[in-house]
Scaffold this motif. Structure first.
Motif: not given
Length: 508
Positions: A385-392, A415-417, A419-427, A430-434
């Protein structure tokens, strides 16, 4: 014409008899033919009549076999209804023949077969404003009876209908023209994806072929390359024309130049000479090795030569460069051994070249800045759902980051950041589980080195060395001449000494 004997039930709803409630089954028996069925009359029925129907003199409405006239909004319909279990439907047949009833003749090219007209009352009369025309579209033969269809409408500002759609006997369709030249011919513009639903794929695009993976599409939803133009093969975006006019091959974000080529093909050109951003700057290749090429041309750029604009008439010449100063500058530029961080695309090769930041500190006119992405994250992750799990990740809201998916890549805004990652503006949607490979952030000060500037600097420095060499050779020549003079003097002195010794010896 075939003699169809099916009984059809006619229901003609008219308004006149609705006031007295007359509704009964009747049989009408003309002189020779009998039409049986249920006729419900709620108005006036005229059959081959010419009375009790006052019309303006120039009206398009003519007396026909059946006229349904009403003052009521829903009672002037003519309905054909059939109830049976074989799957047949009511048939409404219109026939056309030349000649007479007793001696019919074959229809001819352009004969009208049927005209269904829409009439509208305006000011003082009924006017023909729309219609459907069936016509003979070719010369009839014993084995061929081609037909066509026209759909006519009247545009605003006109009173006469014109052909809006034409279907010819060949199957060719014309929109706005009666003479389509191709299977579909459109006289003016054509809009694809009118509802603005395309999210950056070939969906709702212009496709070629059955179950096609080739086509042209334009992204209409929010995100990168919105309102641009994308060209697809094998369902992948191969070429992009951005909404700013920039062109990208292998990239959907051509921000570095008007034409950006991302990617290469490994191939061999055989023997060639080269000018490159390495040491040595020039040379020849006769080994036939393969190299990665982004642009190839049969004559210039990749094969025969490179021509740069250098006409004096386009320049404001400030003077001749100081060779000695250029030599000093060149001596301060460092040649560095390095490898690329992006080993997936660039490989593990070792390079001996310059570093832009170091050159910039010595010779800034040879360095320029553009917008590009750097591999400062370079990690594989998951997106949900456009959230990428990526600490640091160290990204900030508003920055842009390059993402590489299985079949495409995109530069998107953060769009948002947290500690667990960041969310992107919908390109896209919604991108789901990939899986997604986070390449790195986009920077506006990505440095490039002008190796032509370094080459000309090297020329000037070489000229300084040549001047020193010439001066040294001149001095050597002078010294050699002086040495010759000294040798001649020594020879003469030696001769004098020999003569003097002989004289002394004779006196004794």
């Amino acid at each position: 014409m075939k003699n169809y004997t099916k009984n059809l039930k006619f229901m003609l709803f008219m308004s006149f008899f609705s006031q007295i409630g007359l509704a009964q089954s009747i049989t009408i028996e003309p002189n020779k033919e009998t039409v049986k069925g249920r006729i419900q009359l709620n108005g006036r029925l005229f059959i081959n009549s010419n009375a009790d129907f006052p019309l303006p003199t120039n009206s398009y409405l003519k007396y026909g076999n059946i006229l349904s006239i009403s003052d009521d909004s829903d009672s002037s319909d003519i309905d054909l209804v059939i109830f049976e279990d074989s799957g047949f439907s009511p048939w409404l047949n219109f026939a056309k023949a030349r000649g007479t009833k007793t001696t019919p003749a074959t229809v001819q090219d352009s004969d009208d077969l049927i005209q269904i007209r829409g009439l509208a009352y305006n000011q003082d009369d009924f006017y023909d404003v729309a219609g459907i025309h069936f016509f003979v579209d070719g010369t009839p033969t014993a084995t061929s009876l081609p037909t066509g269809l026209r759909i006519l409408t009247t545009s605003e500002g006109n009173t006469n209908p014109l052909t809006a759609i034409s279907v010819r006997g060949t199957g060719k369709v014309g929109i706005g023209t009666e003479e389509p030249q191709e299977q579909l011919s459109v006289i003016k513009g054509m809009n694809i994806d009118h509802n603005n639903e395309n999210d950056g794929t070939l969906a709702n695009g212009l496709k070629f072929g059955n179950s096609s993976s080739e086509g042209i599409a334009s992204k209409r939803t929010e995100g990168g390359n919105k309102n641009g133009l994308d060209f697809y093969t094998n369902y992948l975006n191969r070429l992009t024309i951005g909404n700013d006019g920039n062109i990208g091959i292998g990239t959907t974000t051509p921000t570095q130049a008007k034409l950006v080529v991302n990617g290469s093909v490994n191939g061999s050109l055989g023997n060639f000479a080269y000018f490159r951003n390495a040491s040595p700057l020039t040379g020849t290749n006769t080994t036939g090795n393969t190299y990665n090429y982004s642009i190839y041309a049969s004559h210039r750029i990749a094969a025969t030569e490179f021509n740069a604009f250098s006409d004096a008439r386009i320049k404001v010449i400030k003077g001749i460069s100081d060779n000695e100063k250029d030599l000093e500058t060149l001596s301060k530029i460092q040649i560095t051994d390095y490898q690329f961080k992006d080993k997936i695309d660039k490989g593990n090769g070792r390079y001996k070249k310059v570093i832009a930041q170091q050159v910039e500190s010595i010779y800034p006119q040879a360095v320029s800045k553009i917008t590009n992405c750097i591999p400062d994250i370079y990690q594989l992750s998951k997106i949900e759902n456009n959230f990428i799990s990526l600490p640091n990740h160290n990204l900030k809201v508003g920055e842009k980051v390059k993402l590489i998916f299985d079949k495409n890549q995109d530069v998107v805004e953060v769009k948002e950041v947290n500690e667990e990652g960041f969310k992107i503006v919908n390109p896209q949607s919604p991108i789901v589980n990939q899986s997604v490979f986070v390449y790195g952030r986009e920077v506006s000060d990505f440095r490039s080195v002008d190796y032509e500037a370094l080459s000309t600097l090297n020329i000037s420095a070489t000229q300084a060395l040549l001047k020193r060499l010439n001066e040294a050779e001149r001095r050597i020549t002078d010294l050699e001449k002086q040495e010759e003079k000294i040798n001649d003097f020594e020879t003469r002195l030696s001769n004098l000494e020999n003569q003097n010794n002989r004289l002394l010896s004779n006196k004794k």
